[in-house]
Design an enzyme around this catalytic site. Structure first.
Site, PDB file in Angstrom:
ATOM      1  N   GLU A 175      21.120  75.436  31.715  1.00  0.00           N
ATOM      2  CA  GLU A 175      22.014  74.718  30.141  1.00  0.00           C
ATOM      3  C   GLU A 175      22.009  75.649  29.202  1.00  0.00           C
ATOM      4  OE1 GLU A 175      19.300  74.503  25.661  1.00  0.00           O
ATOM      5  OE2 GLU A 175      18.488  76.061  26.819  1.00  0.00           O
ATOM      6  N   ASP A 193      10.038  74.615  34.164  1.00  0.00           N
ATOM      7  CA  ASP A 193      11.527  75.033  33.255  1.00  0.00           C
ATOM      8  C   ASP A 193      11.382  76.437  33.278  1.00  0.00           C
ATOM      9  OD1 ASP A 193      12.875  75.191  30.819  1.00  0.00           O
ATOM     10  OD2 ASP A 193      11.910  73.186  29.916  1.00  0.00           O
ATOM     11  N   HIS A 249      13.459  67.224  24.422  1.00  0.00           N
ATOM     12  CA  HIS A 249      13.062  67.608  24.076  1.00  0.00           C
ATOM     13  C   HIS A 249      13.819  68.278  22.515  1.00  0.00           C
ATOM     14  CE1 HIS A 249      14.508  71.082  26.424  1.00  0.00           C
ATOM     15  NE2 HIS A 249      13.538  72.066  25.468  1.00  0.00           N
ATOM     16  N   ASP A 250      14.889  69.420  22.810  1.00  0.00           N
ATOM     17  CA  ASP A 250      15.385  69.702  21.089  1.00  0.00           C
ATOM     18  C   ASP A 250      15.940  69.125  20.522  1.00  0.00           C
ATOM     19  OD1 ASP A 250      15.094  71.747  21.395  1.00  0.00           O
ATOM     20  OD2 ASP A 250      16.031  72.429  22.503  1.00  0.00           O
ATOM     21  N   ASP A 303      16.568  77.091  31.265  1.00  0.00           N
ATOM     22  CA  ASP A 303      16.469  77.576  29.385  1.00  0.00           C
ATOM     23  C   ASP A 303      17.583  78.353  28.723  1.00  0.00           C
ATOM     24  OD1 ASP A 303      15.718  76.566  26.830  1.00  0.00           O
ATOM     25  OD2 ASP A 303      15.006  78.601  26.377  1.00  0.00           O
TER      26      ASP A 303
END
Length: 535
Positions: free
Chosen positions: A236, A98, A312-313, A194
């Site tokens: 993302e 990440d 995860h969000d 990210d």
């Protein structure tokens, strides 16, 4: 089209803090992941997207990085990381790191120097202003934080402990590229990037996403790091459209492999309102139109998409749009079959393959997520009702995805030997766990396993055209067509019988979650029926 390994891959996302605790401190770690590589090999996944394990004060669970070239002590050591990369590769599994380069932690050495020495070159690694404008943080409040040490405000689009980096500084950019090459040299399989669409921001013009320098920066990054290597890179990109996705993921290879776009996820929220104002029911006709747009407008020769329901969000898709009661397993399989047979690279979030659900939070003391905590605190100050706020957090709060992985029916679901895991285990772990799923040949796990295997073997999943069919509102029906064959996918996204009128002829069943003999001749789909046939 030139095929890459990631065209036929299925990626598994691990949230390390919640995967498996190997040392009894209540938090997952790298050795815990190593212990479960055989499980992931059995599932068949090609790569693991690893949420951040870098050195971090954990204000935002690792997305606030203090040192990009060291491992957080709660997760282990760099030797553990090297072992994970090697052990995964021995099982034909790659590690996707990440990459969080929109911001750092305020405890990063760069920011400490920038704050304490305003004349240092590191000062320009961040974004400082004498007066703030009205930009707001994604985690509530102003995006500007006053720094008494140096007498200016710094920009932070997330926590105040996550100062944004200044990508206009060429020295910063090169330093980031050097760090990326450090990880590439270790043998990783790529990067998940990210909020990468924010690096071209122009705060004085209130341009946050998709600034004019975003794509030049990505091209420069590509050439300085992964461009000549066969790595997976996924950005993302919350605001992406099919047209902008073509810039990010053009097969010429000048930027990224693919994007995460969130248009379908936006259906969880009421249009034009904050995410906490969630939709109580899935708008299936709108979902069909979104899938059609992305499957047809982002052509295989123009770019590449990712496919996902969870991360995860996000809350668990089963708890938002599925059925967590009598049809939990069947609806979980329906969502899997619908998604994995589209064009793009599928992502499975840990626990999705066993049908994990949202947590029944009853008190704010159970909530660890900084976004949820800030939202509730601010809303209470405005006089909003705590019970209503809790119901919102219970539905869409990020901790729903972060509860510990449910491995078996023993204490703490086999996640930890500690009596105090960092986040409570979902009380349904005795029914929903890996051990039970592996013991049941008809479980959700084996549907995912078969979908992963199909992705590796069947070229039509990459190349076939997409055609959406007219059906009842709650039914998603589409064809994937090549010169050699046509595949029909039918999914009932409801717990009600739905009328359909399609001739299956002598269809060959590829995968289903139901007794297919009952579908011929096909006049209706029962609750949550899902099937793919070759016509």
């Amino acid at each position: 089209m030139e095929q890459h390994w990631w065209h036929k891959a299925t990626i598994y996302q691990i949230y390390p803090k919640s995967f498996l605790d190997s040392n009894g401190d209540g938090m997952g770690d790298l050795q815990g992941i190593i212990r479960k590589l055989d499980y992931l090999q059995k599932l068949g996944v090609t790569a693991i997207w690893l949420s951040p394990v870098y050195d971090s004060p954990m204000d935002d669970n690792g997305y606030d990085i203090a040192n990009y070239e060291d491992i957080a002590a709660i997760f282990g050591t760099m030797e553990d990381m090297d072992q994970l990369i090697q052990e995964a590769r021995a099982r034909d599994i790659r590690i996707i790191m990440d990459l969080v380069v929109n911001h750092t932690s305020d405890e990063h050495a760069w920011f400490i120097e920038a704050r304490e020495h305003p004349t240092s070159p590191k000062r320009d690694f961040y974004i400082w202003r004498d007066e703030p404008n009205d930009l707001t943080s994604a985690f509530s409040g102003s995006a500007w934080q006053y720094d008494e040490t140096s007498g200016q405000y710094y920009l932070h689009f997330f926590s105040k402990k996550q100062p944004d980096l200044n990508w206009e500084n060429p020295v910063l950019r090169q330093t980031i590229y050097d760090m990326m090459n450090f990880w590439i040299d270790k043998g990783i399989g790529g990067f998940r990037m990210d909020v990468i669409d924010m690096i071209g921001k122009i705060p004085d013009q209130k341009i946050v996403n998709n600034g004019p320098m975003l794509h030049p920066y990505l091209k420069e990054m590509n050439q300085a790091t992964f461009g000549q290597k066969d790595l997976l890179t996924v950005g993302e990109t919350w605001g992406a459209s099919p047209d902008s996705a073509k810039l990010y993921s053009n097969p010429d290879g000048s930027e990224l492999s693919m994007v995460f776009q969130f248009e379908h996820i936006g259906l969880q929220y009421q249009e034009g309102k904050p995410k906490w104002q969630y939709q109580k029911e899935l708008d299936v006709p709108r979902l069909k139109e979104i899938f059609k747009k992305w499957q047809t407008e982002l052509g295989v020769k123009e770019g590449w998409n990712s496919l996902f329901w969870n991360n995860h969000d996000l809350p668990r898709v089963l708890s938002i749009w599925g059925d967590t009661g009598a049809y939990r397993e069947k609806s979980a399989k329906a969502f899997a079959i619908l998604l994995h047979l589209l064009r793009g690279t599928p992502y499975i979030y840990q626990g999705e393959e066993i049908g994990m659900t949202n947590y029944p939070f009853t008190d704010m003391s159970q909530i660890q997520d900084i976004e949820s905590q800030n939202y509730v605190a601010e809303a209470l100050e405005q006089g909003q009702d705590l019970e209503e706020l809790l119901s919102q957090v219970r539905m869409v709060g990020r901790d729903n995805a972060r509860t510990p992985m449910q491995w078996d029916g023993t204490k703490q679901a086999g996640f930890t030997q500690s009596d105090h895991p960092w986040l409570a285990v979902n009380p349904n772990y005795k029914e929903i766990n890996v051990e039970a799923a592996l013991a049941n040949p008809d479980s959700i796990f084996y549907t995912y396993q078969k979908l992963v295997e199909l992705r590796k073997k069947e070229d039509w999943l990459i190349e076939a055209d997409f055609e959406l069919l007219e059906t009842a509102d709650k039914v998603v029906a589409y064809k994937r067509k090549t010169y050699q064959a046509t595949y029909l996918i039918l999914v009932n996204l409801s717990d009600q019988k739905q009328v359909v009128d399609l001739d299956l002829g002598r269809a060959q069943v590829i995968i289903s979650n139901t007794d297919v003999t009952s579908l011929v001749p096909l006049h209706h789909l029962d609750a949550w029926d899902a099937v793919c046939v070759r016509l």
